[in-house]
Scaffold this active site. Structure first.
Site, PDB file in Angstrom:
ATOM      1  N   HIS A   1      23.121  37.794  50.966  1.00 41.86           N
ATOM      2  CA  HIS A   1      24.237  37.273  50.224  1.00 41.86           C
ATOM      3  C   HIS A   1      24.145  37.255  48.956  1.00 41.86           C
ATOM      4  O   HIS A   1      24.333  36.219  48.061  1.00 41.86           O
ATOM      5  CB  HIS A   1      24.690  35.846  50.658  1.00 41.86           C
ATOM      6  CG  HIS A   1      25.265  36.163  52.406  1.00 41.86           C
ATOM      7  ND1 HIS A   1      25.466  34.786  52.937  1.00 41.86           N
ATOM      8  CD2 HIS A   1      25.573  37.208  53.063  1.00 41.86           C
ATOM      9  CE1 HIS A   1      25.697  35.248  54.170  1.00 41.86           C
ATOM     10  NE2 HIS A   1      26.243  36.461  54.218  1.00 41.86           N
TER      11      HIS A   1
ATOM     12  N   HIS B   1      31.431  43.346  63.477  1.00 41.40           N
ATOM     13  CA  HIS B   1      31.575  42.472  62.129  1.00 41.40           C
ATOM     14  C   HIS B   1      31.427  43.482  61.017  1.00 41.40           C
ATOM     15  O   HIS B   1      30.827  44.519  61.089  1.00 41.40           O
ATOM     16  CB  HIS B   1      30.511  41.426  62.154  1.00 41.40           C
ATOM     17  CG  HIS B   1      30.353  40.618  60.860  1.00 41.40           C
ATOM     18  ND1 HIS B   1      31.492  40.244  60.468  1.00 41.40           N
ATOM     19  CD2 HIS B   1      29.411  40.033  60.487  1.00 41.40           C
ATOM     20  CE1 HIS B   1      31.171  39.554  59.305  1.00 41.40           C
ATOM     21  NE2 HIS B   1      29.892  39.281  59.435  1.00 41.40           N
TER      22      HIS B   1
ATOM     23  N   GLU C   1      31.107  42.736  57.950  1.00 39.80           N
ATOM     24  CA  GLU C   1      30.306  42.589  56.648  1.00 39.80           C
ATOM     25  C   GLU C   1      29.365  43.671  56.431  1.00 39.80           C
ATOM     26  O   GLU C   1      28.651  44.212  57.620  1.00 39.80           O
ATOM     27  CB  GLU C   1      29.504  41.099  56.830  1.00 39.80           C
ATOM     28  CG  GLU C   1      29.121  40.545  55.370  1.00 39.80           C
ATOM     29  CD  GLU C   1      28.714  39.098  55.395  1.00 39.80           C
ATOM     30  OE1 GLU C   1      28.634  38.582  56.403  1.00 39.80           O
ATOM     31  OE2 GLU C   1      28.417  38.616  54.582  1.00 39.80           O
TER      32      GLU C   1
ATOM     33  N   ASP D   1      26.141  44.127  55.971  1.00 36.10           N
ATOM     34  CA  ASP D   1      24.984  44.376  56.603  1.00 36.10           C
ATOM     35  C   ASP D   1      24.882  44.868  57.707  1.00 36.10           C
ATOM     36  O   ASP D   1      23.860  45.322  58.485  1.00 36.10           O
ATOM     37  CB  ASP D   1      24.208  42.963  56.640  1.00 36.10           C
ATOM     38  CG  ASP D   1      24.818  41.797  56.954  1.00 36.10           C
ATOM     39  OD1 ASP D   1      26.272  41.930  56.770  1.00 36.10           O
ATOM     40  OD2 ASP D   1      24.481  40.974  57.755  1.00 36.10           O
TER      41      ASP D   1
ATOM     42  N   HIS E   1      31.130  34.070  61.536  1.00 39.06           N
ATOM     43  CA  HIS E   1      31.579  33.360  60.378  1.00 39.06           C
ATOM     44  C   HIS E   1      32.641  34.021  59.471  1.00 39.06           C
ATOM     45  O   HIS E   1      32.840  33.318  58.582  1.00 39.06           O
ATOM     46  CB  HIS E   1      30.165  33.044  59.819  1.00 39.06           C
ATOM     47  CG  HIS E   1      29.610  34.075  59.089  1.00 39.06           C
ATOM     48  ND1 HIS E   1      29.630  34.322  57.582  1.00 39.06           N
ATOM     49  CD2 HIS E   1      29.190  35.365  59.404  1.00 39.06           C
ATOM     50  CE1 HIS E   1      29.094  35.323  57.322  1.00 39.06           C
ATOM     51  NE2 HIS E   1      28.738  36.072  58.243  1.00 39.06           N
TER      52      HIS E   1
ATOM     53  N   ASP F   1      26.433  37.960  64.500  1.00 35.80           N
ATOM     54  CA  ASP F   1      25.688  37.161  63.746  1.00 35.80           C
ATOM     55  C   ASP F   1      25.281  35.622  64.363  1.00 35.80           C
ATOM     56  O   ASP F   1      24.191  34.873  64.195  1.00 35.80           O
ATOM     57  CB  ASP F   1      26.497  36.614  62.366  1.00 35.80           C
ATOM     58  CG  ASP F   1      26.513  37.757  61.238  1.00 35.80           C
ATOM     59  OD1 ASP F   1      25.518  38.374  61.185  1.00 35.80           O
ATOM     60  OD2 ASP F   1      27.472  37.703  60.476  1.00 35.80           O
TER      61      ASP F   1
ATOM     62  N   TYR G   1      19.924  29.207  59.520  1.00 30.46           N
ATOM     63  CA  TYR G   1      21.164  29.941  59.526  1.00 30.46           C
ATOM     64  C   TYR G   1      22.305  29.078  59.699  1.00 30.46           C
ATOM     65  O   TYR G   1      23.280  29.172  59.289  1.00 30.46           O
ATOM     66  CB  TYR G   1      20.745  31.073  60.787  1.00 30.46           C
ATOM     67  CG  TYR G   1      21.599  32.101  60.450  1.00 30.46           C
ATOM     68  CD1 TYR G   1      21.357  33.265  59.805  1.00 30.46           C
ATOM     69  CD2 TYR G   1      22.777  32.185  61.319  1.00 30.46           C
ATOM     70  CE1 TYR G   1      22.360  34.279  59.764  1.00 30.46           C
ATOM     71  CE2 TYR G   1      23.824  33.248  61.182  1.00 30.46           C
ATOM     72  CZ  TYR G   1      23.386  34.457  60.558  1.00 30.46           C
ATOM     73  OH  TYR G   1      24.190  35.399  60.556  1.00 30.46           O
TER      74      TYR G   1
ATOM     75  N   HIS H   1      20.831  39.870  64.174  1.00 35.01           N
ATOM     76  CA  HIS H   1      19.542  39.371  63.005  1.00 35.01           C
ATOM     77  C   HIS H   1      18.451  38.942  63.635  1.00 35.01           C
ATOM     78  O   HIS H   1      18.769  38.115  64.450  1.00 35.01           O
ATOM     79  CB  HIS H   1      19.798  38.565  61.843  1.00 35.01           C
ATOM     80  CG  HIS H   1      21.143  38.768  60.933  1.00 35.01           C
ATOM     81  ND1 HIS H   1      20.737  40.009  59.847  1.00 35.01           N
ATOM     82  CD2 HIS H   1      22.232  38.571  60.742  1.00 35.01           C
ATOM     83  CE1 HIS H   1      21.810  40.179  59.346  1.00 35.01           C
ATOM     84  NE2 HIS H   1      22.674  39.397  59.642  1.00 35.01           N
TER      85      HIS H   1
HETATM   86 FE1  FEO Z   1      28.023  38.131  58.448  1.00 33.93          FE
HETATM   87 FE2  FEO Z   1      24.980  39.396  59.212  1.00 33.93          FE
HETATM   88  O1  FEO Z   1      26.794  39.397  58.432  1.00 33.93           O
END
Ligand code: FEO
Length: 395
Positions: A23, A79, A81, A83, A145, A164, A192, A225
């Site tokens: 991030h 998601h 985002e 990543d 999230h 996530d 996390y 992850h």
């Molecule tokens: Fe919310 Fe692993 O990205």
């Protein structure tokens, strides 16, 4: 690299051993991370998520060793985002018409990130996608999230692709929860949760209860992850329920910064007072200017109470203390007690300012705090010990 999770299901992600900050510079990842993507082959073939754009070329190269790209029938973007969606631009140049299944917010966010009008298919909770003998069932997970998050459940193999949720920032070649060091695994999982999910705890409980109520068998949880939960996979969902319930251990954290050691000496004397009153409580001290912020936030999450100290400077407080106070204000911790302390030379507003910030962050500030003029002498060190004793007695 790829590996088979179950017959017809392959992990096709990227392990990132080098990642130390995530991030931007906001989240420390001492143990690296992974971006998990999955390929499910039935009568139809589906790719679930991709990887961070930095690894996009490598991802697509590896993916085509696994399967000719044109044989991918569907893409699931759990998601948006970067990543997890970062390889989409390169992948979609190769297979531009392949439908991408995601939530309505997912479409907006992917368009906002990549400015491409791909073949989006919007799904909602309960929608199903047939792969032949198996189905994917979609479960929206708004604000877990981001507003676009969703999970996908694979029938037949009973796998929840949770994105996530339930993830951990760990780089490991041992990709299953039963193979890795359990201390490291749960430390990264709680870190996390503490740093990312704390503000959304009510939604976490609601979502987990909603998924459990579906009574779908869960043989594996595959997050985006870290390791795959295959041994007692629901243990991490139960941990989340525990963490979401205003979690606290028998711990007090003392967070401070100091200019000429006066506030540090106060911190240590307060710690002594607490332990003299309650020898069972774990008291931990952190000079926040020299500590990892995300690790300290994890310790705040585990604490039933915190003490925050700073000397007064320029009618304010030291910047490292101001920074952590702002972070913990945003996370909205619940049901934790707090107090402030610090040295001063002339104006001395620091303690009051810290107390106000703690109140803004939802902490129950249980005392006026402790201020000491100039460097503590024997008497003021005794005051700090007594302050620690009184604080411990109030808990
Ligand atoms: Fe919310 Fe692993 O990205």
């Amino acid at each position: 690299m790829s590996f088979t999770i179950k017959e017809g299901i392959a992990w096709v992600g990227k392990i990132d051993w080098e990642l130390k900050k995530f991030h931007g510079e906001e989240y420390s990842t001492h143990r690296g991370s992974s971006y998990n993507a999955y390929l499910v082959r039935d009568e139809k073939t589906v790719l679930i998520d991709t990887v961070w754009s930095k690894f996009a070329h490598e991802f697509v190269e590896n993916l085509q060793k696994e399967i000719p790209l044109e044989k991918i029938d569907y893409i699931i973007a759990n998601h948006a985002e970067s990543d997890h969606s970062g390889a989409l631009p390169i992948l979609m140049r190769r297979i531009p018409d392949t439908p991408i299944y995601c939530t309505a917010n997912g479409v907006n966010f992917l368009k906002g990130l990549y400015h491409q009008d791909w073949n989006f298919k919007i799904v909602k909770t309960g929608d199903k996608l047939s792969l032949g003998s198996k189905e994917l069932i979609f479960i929206e997970a708004q604000m877990l999230h981001w507003p676009d998050n969703m999970m996908s459940y694979l029938t037949g193999d009973h796998i929840l692709f949770s994105n996530d949720a339930f993830g951990q920032h760990i780089a490991t070649e041992l990709m299953y929860n039963d193979l890795v060091d359990q201390g490291e695994l749960f430390q990264e999982a709680i870190k996390y949760y503490a740093n990312i999910l704390t503000p959304f705890s009510k939604l976490v409980v609601k979502k987990i209860q909603e998924v459990l109520a579906l009574k779908l068998p869960v043989d594996m949880i595959c997050p985006s992850h870290g390791v795959i939960w295959r041994d007692n996979p629901l243990q991490i969902a139960n941990k989340y329920l525990e963490w979401a319930a205003d979690y606290a251990e028998n711990q007090i954290s003392i967070i401070y910064d100091t200019m000429w050691d006066g506030t540090r000496r106060m911190a240590e004397a307060i710690a002594r007072g607490i332990t003299e009153t309650d020898s069972t409580v774990a008291v931990k001290l952190f000079n926040i200017a020299r500590s990892d912020r995300n690790d300290v936030i994890t310790e705040v999450f585990k604490s039933k109470a915190i003490l925050v100290g700073s000397p007064t400077i320029n009618k304010g407080i030291l910047s490292a203390v101001a920074g952590i106070l702002e972070e913990i204000r945003g996370l909205g911790f619940k049901n934790k007690k707090a107090a402030a302390f610090g040295c001063y030379g002339w104006s001395g507003e620091g303690v009051k300012m810290i107390s106000e910030k703690l109140k803004e962050g939802g902490f129950d500030v249980v005392s006026e705090g402790l201020r000491e003029k100039w460097n503590p002498n024997a008497e003021s060190i005794e005051n700090a010990v007594n302050f620690g004793k009184a604080f411990a007695a109030l808990l």
